[in-house]
Design an enzyme around this catalytic site. Sequence first.
Site: not given
Length: 172
Positions: A15-16, A53
Amino acid sequence: MTRNSTCKDVIIYTDGACKGNPGPGGYGVVLLYGDHRKELSAGYRFTTNNRMELLAAIKGLSALKSRCKVNLYSDSRYLVDSMTKGWVRRWKANNWMRNKNEVAQNHDLWEDLLNLCAKHIVKLIWVPGHKGNIENERCDILAVDASMRSQLLVDHNFENQNDTPSLFSPSE
């Protein structure tokens, strides 16, 4: 690289996060192999959510020491759709142009990701974000926490292409 029939089966969640877009950002990664677990994260002072991401996926795949069969889970449609629908390969074939007038963003990271996907057997899988997937939620926590660290890294490729916010007020 030769094909290895004894590839390890690895699961990677990524995840970002970004506060502002662009702004301070971070990525979070959870790698799972059998009973083994590894978490990775880092924060950047000025970047975008999409870059984080992509960087999460890159860092997760880069952590693998040998060729692996990977299920990589992400809540980023940008990442998953661009790779699984062949858009990235088309952009690359067109000299990083999305169409005649529009440059593909983040081609530095896409290039790295394509190289890593060629090294491993990677299946990208989209998961809905913030819907209770424990590992996806953990990656979100890692990414957000990383973006708020006092010592943030520099996303040189992004900052060199964009106006970097001044660290000083005009009077200083």
